[in-house]
Design a protein around this motif. Sequence first.
Motif, PDB file in Angstrom:
ATOM      1  N   SER A  46      55.186   6.518 -47.787  1.00 18.39           N
ATOM      2  CA  SER A  46      54.672   7.285 -48.931  1.00 18.39           C
ATOM      3  C   SER A  46      53.419   8.063 -48.547  1.00 18.39           C
ATOM      4  CB  SER A  46      54.358   6.349 -50.101  1.00 18.39           C
ATOM      5  OG  SER A  46      55.545   5.800 -50.638  1.00 18.39           O
ATOM      6  N   VAL A  50      53.053  12.100 -48.919  1.00 23.64           N
ATOM      7  CA  VAL A  50      51.976  12.704 -49.709  1.00 23.64           C
ATOM      8  C   VAL A  50      51.146  13.644 -48.835  1.00 23.64           C
ATOM      9  CG1 VAL A  50      49.784  12.203 -50.871  1.00 23.64           C
ATOM     10  CG2 VAL A  50      51.843  10.917 -51.471  1.00 23.64           C
ATOM     11  N   GLN A  97      54.162   9.441 -56.668  1.00 18.14           N
ATOM     12  CA  GLN A  97      54.985   9.095 -55.511  1.00 18.14           C
ATOM     13  C   GLN A  97      55.706   7.756 -55.728  1.00 18.14           C
ATOM     14  OE1 GLN A  97      55.447  11.034 -52.655  1.00 18.14           O
ATOM     15  NE2 GLN A  97      57.027   9.540 -52.229  1.00 18.14           N
TER      16      GLN A  97
END
Length: 287
Positions: A46, A50, A97
Motif C-alpha cells: 500500500s 500511495v 487506500q
Amino acid sequence: MAQIIDGKKMSAKILEQVSVDVDEFKERYGITPGLAVVLVGEDPASQVYVRNKVRRATEVGIRSFEHRLAANVSQEKLDSIVDELNRNPEVHGILVQLPLPANLDEDKIVDAIDPKKDVDGFHSLNVAALATGKPGLVPCTPQGGMTMLQETLGDLTGKHAVVIGRSNIVGKPMAALLLQANCTVTMVHSRTRDIAMLCRQADIVIAAVGSPKLVTAEWIKPGATVIDVGINAISVEGARKLVGDVDFATVEAVAGAITPVPGGVGPMTIANLMQNTLKAARLQQPD
C-alpha cells in the motif's frame, strides 16, 4: 508469439493528455485539481501504491493531500477525516487506500466518501451507475483494462469475454464495462465448474483472482486476448518476484495478445486515477 500490450507506453500517453487537460482546467477555472490519499497502517504494498499515485499526481499538475494514519486508528477518527475532506473545496478526489486494517469497516468508509469525489469508483451510487449504464466515476483498474482491450482490438462488439474473479473492485465492474461494449460476458469464480473449459471458449480472458500463474496455456483459445490483473509476490530461488494470475511464459505462446506483469494493467490503473481526479474536479464545477 503474442503481441505484448504495453501498459507503461499506454499509460504515458494518457498521463500526457491528462497533464494538458489539467492545464486547461486551471486556466478556465483558476483552480488546481486536488487528490487526497488516505493511508492507514504500514502495509508495504500500500505504501508503494500511495507513493506512486502521489508522484504521478504531481507530474500531471494535480495537487495531492496525504493523510498517513496508524493501523490502530479508530473508526471515528477515520470517519472524521473523510468528512473533513468531503467538505474541503480544494479536494476534488478522495482515495482511501485498501485494504484497511481488520478493525475498520471498509464498506462504511467507502460509502462515507462524497460520490462526486469517489475517484476509486467504489461508492454504492457509482457502482449502481455503472451497473445501469449511467454516468459516474468508474473503478480505475477495470477502466484501464478496457482501454487496453479497445486499443488492441478496436470494436469489442460480439466478442465473448470470460472474467475470472467476482470482486467488487475488478471482476464485477469489468463485466459491466464489457457488457456496455456489447461483449457476451461469462463470469467464473472459485465455485465455477470446469473453468478451463469456459475460458477456452473466450475471445477475451480477464484474470483477476490473486492466484499466481493460475491461468495456463491449456485455458486459452489460440489467438485470444489476455488481460492479467493479478499482482502476486512469490519467491523464486530466494528472491522476491512479481507475477500475475497468468502463467505468462506458456500463455504468451498461445494468445494473440497479452499484458505483462509488471508493466501491464498496473500503470494503467494509476493513469486512470488521474483521469478520474480531473473528471471529479469538472463534475464539481457549477457549469
